[in-house]
Enzyme design. Sequence first.
Site, PDB file in Angstrom:
ATOM      1  N   GLU A  46       0.915  -1.131  -0.028  1.00  0.00           N
ATOM      2  CA  GLU A  46      -0.137  -0.149  -0.159  1.00  0.00           C
ATOM      3  C   GLU A  46       0.865   1.182  -0.069  1.00  0.00           C
ATOM      4  O   GLU A  46       0.524   2.237  -0.700  1.00  0.00           O
ATOM      5  CB  GLU A  46      -0.959  -0.056   1.167  1.00  0.00           C
ATOM      6  CG  GLU A  46      -2.072  -1.024   1.059  1.00  0.00           C
ATOM      7  CD  GLU A  46      -3.037  -0.778   0.053  1.00  0.00           C
ATOM      8  OE1 GLU A  46      -3.321   0.429  -0.525  1.00  0.00           O
ATOM      9  OE2 GLU A  46      -3.605  -1.840  -0.412  1.00  0.00           O
ATOM     10  N   ASN A  50       0.806   3.768  -3.120  1.00  0.00           N
ATOM     11  CA  ASN A  50       0.453   5.167  -2.950  1.00  0.00           C
ATOM     12  C   ASN A  50       1.574   6.306  -3.438  1.00  0.00           C
ATOM     13  O   ASN A  50       1.112   7.181  -4.085  1.00  0.00           O
ATOM     14  CB  ASN A  50       0.403   5.670  -1.351  1.00  0.00           C
ATOM     15  CG  ASN A  50      -1.260   5.278  -0.829  1.00  0.00           C
ATOM     16  OD1 ASN A  50      -1.756   4.989  -1.370  1.00  0.00           O
ATOM     17  ND2 ASN A  50      -1.293   5.076   0.510  1.00  0.00           N
ATOM     18  N   ARG A 106      -9.883   4.484  -7.458  1.00  0.00           N
ATOM     19  CA  ARG A 106      -8.910   4.404  -6.217  1.00  0.00           C
ATOM     20  C   ARG A 106      -9.750   4.317  -5.339  1.00  0.00           C
ATOM     21  O   ARG A 106     -10.953   5.149  -5.064  1.00  0.00           O
ATOM     22  CB  ARG A 106      -7.884   5.542  -6.248  1.00  0.00           C
ATOM     23  CG  ARG A 106      -6.810   5.629  -7.232  1.00  0.00           C
ATOM     24  CD  ARG A 106      -6.070   4.369  -7.138  1.00  0.00           C
ATOM     25  NE  ARG A 106      -5.077   4.288  -8.302  1.00  0.00           N
ATOM     26  CZ  ARG A 106      -4.480   3.068  -8.676  1.00  0.00           C
ATOM     27  NH1 ARG A 106      -4.030   2.081  -7.731  1.00  0.00           N
ATOM     28  NH2 ARG A 106      -3.667   3.034  -9.775  1.00  0.00           N
TER      29      ARG A 106
END
Length: 142
Positions: A46, A50, A106
């Site tokens: 993650e 990002n 997203r």
Amino acid sequence: MNNFFDMKMLASGKNEAFARSVVATFALACSPTVEEINDLKTAVSEAVTNAVVHAYKDDTGVIEMLCEVNETERSISVSVTDFGCGITNVEEAKEPFFTTRPDDERSGMGFTIIETFTDEMTLRSKVGEGTTVTMKKVFKGC
């Protein structure tokens, strides 16, 4: 002295799986459970995703990853840093479902997932200079 590594990679989605694998392999010295290693891999995934998606407009930026095992605390800390656009409002960015890219489908759950799968998460960002996500996971066997 704690064991550590520091590496840089291109901010490309191709490197997300690589970063996850490197951290998981490094963490094996701590004898984590399968659940602990999967939690760590998910959090790293993650954080790197990002940085790839939000920090740079294309795959031309750099991501730095620092990983350190603290044998006294029986923990591992992973910092993922980008040198991109930064986050305007860190507290808002940490809210579930917040995303700056809703048109790209997203979910806005990255920081929430990181917080769920680690024991500590800190988020530092400066507009125009970049963002650092630091995660800490405590292992039973380290």
